[in-house]
Design a protein around this motif. Structure first.
Motif, PDB file in Angstrom:
ATOM      1  N   ALA B  23       0.948  -1.229  -0.074  1.00  0.00           N
ATOM      2  CA  ALA B  23       0.063  -0.243   0.034  1.00  0.00           C
ATOM      3  C   ALA B  23       0.933   1.232  -0.083  1.00  0.00           C
ATOM      4  CB  ALA B  23      -0.785   0.202   1.239  1.00  0.00           C
ATOM      5  N   LYS B  24       2.112   1.102   0.822  1.00  0.00           N
ATOM      6  CA  LYS B  24       2.983   2.403   0.823  1.00  0.00           C
ATOM      7  C   LYS B  24       3.440   2.603  -0.661  1.00  0.00           C
ATOM      8  CE  LYS B  24       5.149   2.115   5.180  1.00  0.00           C
ATOM      9  NZ  LYS B  24       6.393   1.550   5.801  1.00  0.00           N
ATOM     10  N   LEU B  68       0.288  -2.609  13.924  1.00  0.00           N
ATOM     11  CA  LEU B  68       0.114  -3.081  12.431  1.00  0.00           C
ATOM     12  C   LEU B  68      -1.108  -2.793  11.870  1.00  0.00           C
ATOM     13  CD1 LEU B  68       1.926  -6.372  12.364  1.00  0.00           C
ATOM     14  CD2 LEU B  68       2.841  -4.218  11.103  1.00  0.00           C
ATOM     15  N   LEU B  69      -2.278  -2.979  12.666  1.00  0.00           N
ATOM     16  CA  LEU B  69      -3.742  -2.875  12.249  1.00  0.00           C
ATOM     17  C   LEU B  69      -3.974  -1.378  11.832  1.00  0.00           C
ATOM     18  CD1 LEU B  69      -5.680  -5.297  14.560  1.00  0.00           C
ATOM     19  CD2 LEU B  69      -4.946  -5.668  12.292  1.00  0.00           C
ATOM     20  N   GLU B  70      -3.425  -0.614  12.765  1.00  0.00           N
ATOM     21  CA  GLU B  70      -3.654   0.883  12.608  1.00  0.00           C
ATOM     22  C   GLU B  70      -3.256   1.352  11.093  1.00  0.00           C
ATOM     23  OE1 GLU B  70      -2.372   2.821  16.142  1.00  0.00           O
ATOM     24  OE2 GLU B  70      -3.892   2.236  17.216  1.00  0.00           O
ATOM     25  N   GLU B  71      -1.893   0.798  11.044  1.00  0.00           N
ATOM     26  CA  GLU B  71      -1.320   1.058   9.658  1.00  0.00           C
ATOM     27  C   GLU B  71      -2.016   0.708   8.486  1.00  0.00           C
ATOM     28  OE1 GLU B  71       2.957   0.297  10.417  1.00  0.00           O
ATOM     29  OE2 GLU B  71       3.431   1.396   8.749  1.00  0.00           O
ATOM     30  N   THR B  72      -2.419  -0.507   8.586  1.00  0.00           N
ATOM     31  CA  THR B  72      -3.266  -1.094   7.460  1.00  0.00           C
ATOM     32  C   THR B  72      -4.750  -0.373   7.339  1.00  0.00           C
ATOM     33  OG1 THR B  72      -4.501  -2.598   8.929  1.00  0.00           O
ATOM     34  CG2 THR B  72      -2.566  -3.545   7.613  1.00  0.00           C
ATOM     35  N   LYS B  73      -5.231   0.247   8.284  1.00  0.00           N
ATOM     36  CA  LYS B  73      -6.191   0.886   8.035  1.00  0.00           C
ATOM     37  C   LYS B  73      -6.177   2.128   7.528  1.00  0.00           C
ATOM     38  CE  LYS B  73      -9.356  -1.022  11.296  1.00  0.00           C
ATOM     39  NZ  LYS B  73      -8.883  -1.144  12.728  1.00  0.00           N
TER      40      LYS B  73
END
Ligand SMILES: Cc1cc2nc3c(=O)[nH]c(=O)nc-3n(C[C@H](O)[C@H](O)[C@H](O)COP(=O)(O)OP(=O)(O)OC[C@H]3O[C@@H](n4cnc5c(N)ncnc54)[C@H](O)[C@@H]3O)c2cc1C
Ligand code: FES
Lengths: 103, 366
Positions: B23-24, B68-73
């Motif tokens: 995604a990045k 990690l979850l926050e980043e994916t969101k």
């Protein structure tokens, strides 16, 4: 046997409960937890009897990989209770063999 | 059929980290996980990680998971839960089930990050309720906050056995002993001394002879082993326990990689048969990557780094990064991976990884 106080996780903060029926008997379950967690918190560890020798089985892997913890849930056999969350009014029964009513 | 640039099978630390990297780079990515919650095994790890000084040391496993979850969101990674993947077919079509129906999604690249599964141990009575994987006990206490039993015998002195013993004590259980077949404790000394200080006897050169109980465990018989791992008669001891936890290693969950024809190699340090892969984590099938425990059982920190590596490499091959940029990014990850594989315990893993990669190269050069 719930862990209410924990040196790292702190005090139990979840407060919401639902009722499930274990072999017809009402049990207090924490909303959102797995069926296996509710049963184990009540000291219940025999979840099913094997088809051939009728030996008791319970949770083994706890992450949905081994199928040792399957029970009859709302009439449906072979539900992996360690990865299935409780729901209000849910019926959970010991699975005998393949769970189709045979002894 | 739905199409995307990258499909990731498994939303543990490896899969999520890979998704974040893609995604990045501006890529389109979907992560599929069979659980109802993402994060794999991270959420039951409540101890502080050591390892890579840069960003993980001192952080607890579940905190890393939450990050990690926050980043994916934030990055808009598409995460589909409660979606077991049961096959990958021609042209990289991933088949999974969701809400009782079959679904398909096609990816240009696929990353397998399915993790590992705990090994079992057979002895008379090993099927009694009360005998369970150490991981199951860990999930019960740290995720569900339920004690699996009051008096526990742990089998296996690797890090999982040691850490879970300590965590059982933290949760209020009595760990009556730890049994290890080898003459020495195999995990980190710091973990072993924590439980020794807590008064847990460690029985090295011992094994479980049988579990006893009427429909569930109530006692266990252990006995000593000679140097050829044979039980020594007359050394039996009976302990009062209601739970026996098995921590005798993990094996990569590699069924999907087998069924699609990835080449494997046998590396005991990594839990057995692992897919061969190159420095980009690409398997012997072009466009199929592996990362985390499936490519060799290690730990969550290295699983995340391998996931990043696979993610960056997949983005590069999709043209989202220039060769130069990708080289720089991959170099950074490799440096961190090498740091994680330093030291007395890491060295063996570093060598094994080199062997795994060199076996891929041998094939490629044939
Ligand atoms: C009991 C136990 C204790 C551990 N303790 C520690 C520790 O203390 N410290 C440490 O650093 N490491 C520890 N580890 C190791 C660490 O958890 C792993 O190295 C790390 O989680 C690996 O990450 P992963 O992403 O490869 O796999 P996992 O975390 O296992 O994630 C894999 C994910 O893939 C999903 N999946 C698998 N197959 C499919 C499929 N077919 N379809 C859809 N989804 C699928 C799974 O549901 C899971 O969510 C432990 C492991 C275990 C099992
Ligand atoms: S305990 Fe293994 S599937 Fe539930």
């Amino acid at each position: 046997m719930r862990v209410v106080n924990h040196p790292i996780l702190g005090e139990e903060e979840r407060k919401e409960y639902v009722t499930i029926y274990y072999n017809g008997k009402p049990l207090n379950a924490m909303a959102g937890e797995t069926i296996a967690a509710t049963l184990m918190s009540a000291g219940i560890r025999k979840f099913r009897k094997t088809p051939k020798y009728k030996r008791d089985r319970g949770v083994y892997c706890g992450i949905g990989r081994c199928t040792d913890c399957v029970m009859v849930v709302n009439g449906k056999p072979n539900v992996r209770t360690c990865v299935t969350p409780v729901e209000e009014g849910m019926s959970v029964e010991t699975q005998i063999g393949y769970g189709k009513g045979e002894e | 059929m739905k199409e995307t640039q990258v499909v990731i099978v498994g939303g543990g630390p490896a899969g999520l980290a890979a998704g974040i990297e893609i995604a990045k780079s501006g890529g389109q990515v979907t992560v599929l996980d069979e659980n109802k919650k993402p994060g794999g095994q991270l959420f039951k790890q409540i101890h502080k990680f050591f390892g890579s000084r840069e960003h993980l040391a001192g952080t607890r496993g579940y905190e890393i998971g939450t990050k990690l979850l926050e980043e994916t969101k934030e990055l808009g990674v598409d995460v589909i839960l409660d979606a077991p993947v049961y096959g990958i077919f021609e042209g990289k079509t991933v088949v999974y089930s969701k809400d009782g129906k079959q679904h398909q999604i096609k990816g240009d690249k696929i990353i397998l990050a399915t993790g590992a599964t705990e090994n079992t141990l057979a002895f008379p009575g090993s099927d009694l309720p009360g005998v369970m994987g150490a991981g199951a006990a860990q999930t019960m206490i740290n995720v569900n906050r339920v004690l699996p039993g009051k008096k526990v015998l742990m089998v296996g002195s690797g890090n999982v056995g040691l850490i879970v013993s300590y965590q059982l004590m933290q949760a209020g259980a009595d760990v009556v002993g730890l049994v290890e077949a080898a003459p020495n404790v195999s995990g980190y000394g710091v973990h072993a001394s924590k439980i020794s200080r807590g008064g847990v006897p460690i029985y090295t050169s011992h094994t479980v002879k049988r579990a006893m109980g009427d429909g569930e465990v109530s006692k266990v018989e252990i006995c000593e082993l000679d140097e050829r791992f044979q039980m020594i008669e007359g050394t039996e001891k009976i302990l009062d326990v209601d739970t026996i936890c098995i921590a005798v290693g993990l094996s990569p969950m590699s069924e999907i990689a087998w069924t699609i024809g990835c080449d494997f190699t046998f590396i005991p340090t990594f839990g057995g048969h692992v897919p061969k892969h190159n420095e980009n984590m690409e398997s012997t099938i072009s466009g199929i990557y592996v990362s985390g425990d499936i490519s060799g059982v290690e730990e969550a920190s290295s699983a995340m780094e391998e996931g990043r590596l696979a993610g960056i490499a997949a983005s590069e091959s999709l043209g989202l990064y220039s060769e130069e940029k990708a080289k720089e990014l991959k170099g950074q990850v490799w440096n961190r991976l090498n740091t994680l594989r330093d030291g007395e315990f890491g060295e063996k893993r570093k060598q094994s990884k080199n062997v795994q990669i060199s076996r891929y190269m041998e094939d490629a050069n044939e």
